[in-house]
Design a protein around this motif. Structure first.
Motif, short mmCIF file in Angstrom:
data_model
loop_
_atom_site.label_atom_id
_atom_site.label_comp_id
_atom_site.label_asym_id
_atom_site.label_seq_id
_atom_site.Cartn_x
_atom_site.Cartn_y
_atom_site.Cartn_z
N HIS A 178 -32.75 21.61 38.06
CA HIS A 178 -33.28 22.64 37.17
C HIS A 178 -34.79 22.74 37.32
CE1 HIS A 178 -34.55 24.52 33.35
NE2 HIS A 178 -33.46 25.21 33.58
N LEU A 179 -35.31 23.92 37.06
CA LEU A 179 -36.73 24.20 37.22
C LEU A 179 -37.60 23.16 36.55
CD1 LEU A 179 -39.17 26.06 37.84
CD2 LEU A 179 -38.66 27.27 35.72
N THR B 29 -45.60 21.46 44.13
CA THR B 29 -44.66 22.25 43.33
C THR B 29 -44.01 21.38 42.26
OG1 THR B 29 -44.19 23.72 45.20
CG2 THR B 29 -42.56 23.64 43.43
N MET C 116 -44.29 21.86 38.10
CA MET C 116 -43.10 21.92 37.26
C MET C 116 -43.18 20.90 36.13
SD MET C 116 -41.60 24.38 38.57
CE MET C 116 -41.24 25.24 40.10
N SER D 21 -42.91 36.80 39.55
CA SER D 21 -42.49 35.43 39.79
C SER D 21 -41.11 35.39 40.42
CB SER D 21 -42.47 34.64 38.48
OG SER D 21 -42.01 33.33 38.70
N ASP D 22 -40.88 34.36 41.23
CA ASP D 22 -39.58 34.18 41.86
C ASP D 22 -38.68 33.22 41.10
OD1 ASP D 22 -41.15 31.99 42.34
OD2 ASP D 22 -40.82 31.90 44.50
N GLN D 23 -39.17 32.68 39.96
CA GLN D 23 -38.37 31.75 39.16
C GLN D 23 -38.65 32.00 37.67
OE1 GLN D 23 -39.88 28.16 41.45
NE2 GLN D 23 -37.82 27.44 40.94
N ARG E 264 -41.87 30.52 35.61
CA ARG E 264 -43.12 30.42 36.36
C ARG E 264 -43.91 31.71 36.16
NH1 ARG E 264 -42.94 27.68 42.24
NH2 ARG E 264 -45.16 27.50 41.70
N GLY F 42 -35.61 35.98 32.26
CA GLY F 42 -36.06 36.63 33.49
C GLY F 42 -36.28 38.11 33.36
#
Length: 618
Positions: A27-28, A50, A54, A217-219, A222, A313
């Motif tokens: 998980h993120l 990264t 996180m 953002s790609d997540q 974030r 999202g």
């Protein structure tokens, strides 16, 4: 993969915080600790950096994902007791009440957040840890992608800026740290830095973040450019308000009218770019959806689903903090705090006050409906059928769809839950807890909660499906929404130029999600009228999200809302007409001043004699 549990301990007396690394899942927010492995081994690759950011998100998240507790200082949300939490990462101590567990009183609010002060500095230290190490990686440039590292650096600086923004919003002048603290000696003599200097540093952080973050953002969770720009605009809006309205409780601050105007203009410019340049839109296009039938919940308005994982999202969520859900130890506590015992044994620590119902306008007229009449059904025979009675379910018909999506009144239902399974519909009937009742010939077991003393409970933030425990939600809690940006833009432009067509259109877009007609001309004819319309939308649109107390303090409207100082105080009542709690009884000017600025924790001042106290608390 190894799960790291030990972490670097911030031993500075100022912060008093234990920094926690995340557990190691996919998980993120669950990443390997960056704090136990030595820097000579870690912080070597893009993946290391990264994982580090996180961990910073995970550590900073608990400083913001329970912002709804701040609403206890406002007029429309009651927060009570201490919200029990499952681990130290959630920082339950940030909300510990010192008044015998009776809940937050709006009149004593400024002394309740000693632990929050310390944990916020822990968040600063965590962000600084990432910033320092990523800067070293960029300097060496080996085995790394500089653009990726600059993005991570932008995220860390955004988080640091957010934390300092919260610090100055609550305490004004505070010590400023731009490096990792590892020893008490570094902080034992620190003085409070003037708020203007800290504001400039926050601006620099937000500006760097805007320059280096991606447009999208790609997540989930974030940050991207719109978040940095929106927070920069919000900082400037607050700066404008402080300079326009003054902050007399902060003795070192001198308001300046020209600075206020410049800040309003700068805020409006940033908000305008957020609105126009990134393709963002309101959740589900801002459409109201369907309100469904009175006393049912098979169909709910779109606004309700904005506060469920259906919105994770979504473009409206400019900045949110993600949660892992079941089995991750990273779940959100929303249902536990907002729902009652019928929902996996939840505790209803947060509930609506009676006065919120009258803020929801008529979908027919677009204006306020006749005020509710509180009636006791045990002594008034027609209480449940009388026109405009607060205990007559029909009194709530044809109201702003956000009412149905946000609160429940007598005969409204939601999905009961136990042992991760649905127990069917549970109707809310005030003062009737877990009792068999018959509605339209059908028998139900009523909503079991005595956590409310108003006659209402929240529907907002309460899940309408089973399968997750009360502390295991996976909703990404928003700390910046596009709707908020719309309203802040309208406020900033109105302050400088009065009602503007584009601002009016944006406010009407927000009203449309409640299925309300556009504002009447009388509501947009001058600066004062339009501000009242903006405030109205901020009350119902951002209800329970922790925004209201910061609004009323920067606008300096606490006296207007509560009618102190002096006098008999203000009673809060329920739908039956009973007086429940009285606030600001025989209050003094000093009592009110203490509501506008928070108390520097005495424990910190005992350790550091250079920490001065805010004037109302001396």
């Amino acid at each position: 993969m190894k799960k790291y549990t030990s972490t670097i301990r911030i031993i500075a007396a100022l912060t008093g915080m234990v920094m926690l690394g995340g557990s190691c899942t996919k998980h993120l927010l669950d990443q390997d600790s960056t704090m136990e492995v030595g820097d000579n081994v870690y912080w070597k690759t893009d993946a290391d950096a990264t994982a580090g950011i996180m961990g910073a998100y995970a550590d900073v998240r608990p400083l913001f994902d329970r912002d709804y507790y701040f609403d206890g200082q406002g007029e429309y949300v009651r927060t009570r007791g201490t919200s029990t939490v499952k681990d130290d990462l959630q920082h339950g101590g940030a909300y510990v009440v010192t008044t015998g567990g009776t809940g937050y009183s709006p009149s004593g609010f400024g002394q309740q957040f000693d632990a929050m002060y310390k944990y916020l500095y822990g968040g600063v230290n965590r962000a600084n840890y990432v910033i320092e190490n990523v800067n070293k990686m960029i300097a060496t440039g080996s085995n790394v992608s500089v653009p990726k590292l600059e993005r991570i650096l932008g995220e860390a600086r955004l988080l640091r800026g957010m934390v300092y923004f919260r610090l100055i919003s609550m305490w004004g002048d505070v010590p400023y740290l731009n490096h990792v603290v590892t020893d008490n000696s570094e902080v034992l003599t620190l003085s409070r830095m003037p708020i203007a200097q800290i504001k400039d540093s926050i601006m620099a952080d937000f500006t760097y973040a805007f320059d280096k973050l991606p447009a999208k953002s790609d997540q989930v969770g974030r940050a991207a450019k719109p978040a940095a720009l929106a927070f920069r605009g919000k900082l400037q809006l607050f700066w404008a308000c402080w300079n326009k309205n003054g902050w007399p409780e902060l003795s070192t601050f001198k308001p300046n009218g020209s600075a206020a105007t410049a800040a309003y203009l700068a805020a409006a410019e940033d908000f305008k770019h957020v609105i126009n340049d990134f393709g963002l839109d309101l959740f589900r296009g801002g459409a109201p959806g369907n309100v469904g039938k009175m006393g049912r919940a098979d169909t709910l308005p779109n606004y309700y689903y904005l506060f469920t994982p259906a919105a994770n999202g979504d473009g409206e969520m400019i900045m949110s903090f993600a949660h892992g859900g079941t089995g991750t130890f990273q779940g959100e506590e929303l249902m536990r705090d907002f729902a009652g015992r019928s929902h996996e044994g939840s505790q209803c620590w947060v509930s609506p006050r009676y006065e919120i119902a009258d803020r929801y306008q008529s979908t027919v007229t677009g204006d306020f409906a006749p005020k509710m009449i509180p009636l006791n059904p045990s002594t008034v025979a027609d209480a449940r059928t009388r026109l405009n009675s607060a205990v007559n379910p029909n009194s709530y018909a044809n109201r702003d769809y956000r009412m149905k999506a946000s609160i429940m009144w007598d005969n409204e239902v939601c999905v009961g839950m136990a042992s991760l399974k649905s127990t069917g519909w549970v109707p809310f009937i005030y003062k009737t807890w877990a009792q068999p009742i018959v509605i339209d010939g059908e028998t139900f077991l009523s909503y079991n909660t005595d956590g409310t003393n108003s006659g209402y409970v929240f529907r907002k933030f309460v899940r309408n499906y089973a399968g997750q425990g009360r502390s295991d939600g996976d909703y990404a809690f928003p700390v910046m929404r596009l709707a908020d940006v719309y309203l802040m833009y309208a406020e900033a432009t109105n302050e400088v130029n009065g009602p503007q067509a584009d601002a009016i259109a944006l406010v009407n877009r927000i009203r449309n999600r409640g299925n309300l007609p556009p504002l009447a001309g009388s509501k947009t004819g001058d600066k004062v009228s339009f501000f009242a319309a903006i405030e109205q939308e901020r009350i119902v649109e951002l209800y329970g999200e922790g925004q209201r107390p910061f609004d009323i303090r920067r606008w300096r409207t606490l006296e207007k809302n509560w009618n102190p100082p002096g006098g008999a105080g203000v009673w809060r009542i329920d739908t039956w007409g009973a007086q429940q709690q009285r606030y600001f009884q025989n209050s003094t000017d000093r009592d009110m001043a203490q509501c506008y600025i928070f108390k520097i924790p005495q424990s910190e001042r005992d350790r550091n004699p250079n920490l001065t106290q805010n004037t109302p608390w001396m």
